[in-house]
Each structure stands twice: as C-alpha cells, then as structure tokens.
Design an enzyme around this catalytic site. Structure first.
Site, short mmCIF file in Angstrom:
data_model
loop_
_atom_site.label_atom_id
_atom_site.label_comp_id
_atom_site.label_asym_id
_atom_site.label_seq_id
_atom_site.Cartn_x
_atom_site.Cartn_y
_atom_site.Cartn_z
N GLY A 134 0.71 -0.92 0.23
CA GLY A 134 0.13 0.04 -0.34
C GLY A 134 1.15 1.62 -0.30
N GLN A 162 2.84 10.12 0.92
CA GLN A 162 4.15 9.50 1.51
C GLN A 162 5.45 9.52 -0.52
OE1 GLN A 162 2.25 5.54 1.40
NE2 GLN A 162 4.67 5.34 3.74
N CYS A 195 6.43 -0.25 7.30
CA CYS A 195 6.22 1.12 6.04
C CYS A 195 7.01 1.54 5.47
CB CYS A 195 5.41 2.04 6.86
SG CYS A 195 5.20 3.93 6.74
N LEU A 196 6.84 1.73 4.23
CA LEU A 196 7.80 2.43 2.98
C LEU A 196 8.52 3.25 3.81
CD1 LEU A 196 6.34 1.34 -0.07
CD2 LEU A 196 7.73 -0.01 1.18
N HIS A 206 -3.86 1.33 7.49
CA HIS A 206 -2.41 1.70 7.55
C HIS A 206 -2.61 3.24 6.33
CE1 HIS A 206 1.84 0.52 7.39
NE2 HIS A 206 1.43 1.99 6.65
N GLU A 207 -3.20 3.14 5.42
CA GLU A 207 -2.74 3.68 4.31
C GLU A 207 -4.46 4.90 4.53
OE1 GLU A 207 -0.69 3.59 2.79
OE2 GLU A 207 -0.26 1.48 3.05
N HIS A 241 -2.94 7.43 7.07
CA HIS A 241 -1.35 8.32 6.38
C HIS A 241 -1.98 10.12 6.75
CE1 HIS A 241 2.39 6.13 6.34
NE2 HIS A 241 1.96 5.22 5.84
NI NI Z 1 2.73 2.92 5.43
#
Ligand code: NI
Length: 164
Positions: free
Chosen positions: A46, A51, A90-91, A132-133, A136
C-alpha cells in the site's frame, strides 16, 4: 508513469492532514498511477499520497490477493468490527516492523479512479492495509499505534517459518 521518491520518517509532510480530492483531473490520475508503480517497485502492499509528498486524500493498495489493485480517492472507514493483531511495516519507515492491533473487518467508502463511488468490505490483511493507508492521510503512522517493535531476530525467525 513514473516511480516517485518515497518520503521517509522525520519529514513533516508525513505528519500533516491531507486535503480531499475535489476534481478528478489528469494530475490526480497520474498521481494514482505513479503511486501504484512506486508501490510495486518497492514491494509494498500500500501507499498513501503523503508518502510521495502530495497532501491529497489518495491511496493505493494491493495485498496480492484476488482483489488486485485498489486506487482510491477520499477513502473513509465507515464501519469497523472485531480485532486482529499483526506485523506491519511501512515504506516510509525502512527496516522497521511493529505489532499493531487493527479491526478484523472494515467497510471503506471511496471514489475509484474512474470517478465511481464504491463501498468495499475488507478483512484480514486487506483491512489492515486500508487502515494503515487511510491513517497516513491524517498524519498517523503505525508506530503511533504499535503494541511493540518487532526485533530483527524475531523478524528473521518469522521469515524462516514462512519459508518452511
Ligand atoms: Ni505506511
């Protein structure tokens, strides 16, 4: 399409609230496509627009199941039930993982990249990815909610178990 740079923890943009998308124009479609390409290139499940440094309410998710890729605008969780606990990464937070409690099932209301309103029912990993997304988009990261950090040793152990 293009792979965009992923913003890393410590950058203020990850802590800001994203604005809703009001017009579905070419710029937003390019953003959604670049986000998907970036997510796949980095082996993520995701990615949220902040991000890649864009404070708009847009996410993409693909947990590798039969649902395939979701590219969603203005996603909201309208219903959440039950509880599950699992490991997240998480990226934007390279090489770290944590154990996080999330709802077992969620209903997400959003607009697709075709401009169509949708309601998606998700459970398991897909529910986690949406939570999660969408977090953000309000400047929240999994580390704010984690029960605890997963150590490198534990991670190595889990990866070993998965292979066996
Ligand atoms: Ni993340």
């Amino acid at each position: 399409m293009a792979i965009r740079q992923v913003v890393k923890i410590g950058d203020d943009v990850l802590r800001k609230t994203s604005r809703p998308v009001d017009v579905l124009n070419r710029r937003i479609l390019t953003l959604l496509d670049d986000m998907a390409e970036t997510m796949y290139a980095k082996d993520g499940v995701g990615l949220a627009a902040p991000q890649v440094g864009v404070l708009r309410r847009a996410i993409c998710v693909d947990v590798g199941d039969e649902n395939g890729l979701f590219q969603l605008i203005n996603p909201e969780i309208v219903k959440a039930e039950g509880e599950q606990e699992g490991m997240e990464g998480c990226l934007s937070i390279p090489k770290r993982h944590g154990i996080v409690k999330r709802p077992a099932r969620v209903t997400v209301r959003a607009t697709t990249r075709a401009g169509k309103p949708v309601e998606i029912e998700a459970e398991g990993l897909l529910a986690v990815a949406f939570c999660h997304e969408i977090d953000h988009l309000d400047g929240t990261m999994y580390i704010d909610k984690q029960e605890r950090e997963v150590t490198d040793e534990e991670l190595a152990e889990m990866q070993k178990e998965n292979k066996e």
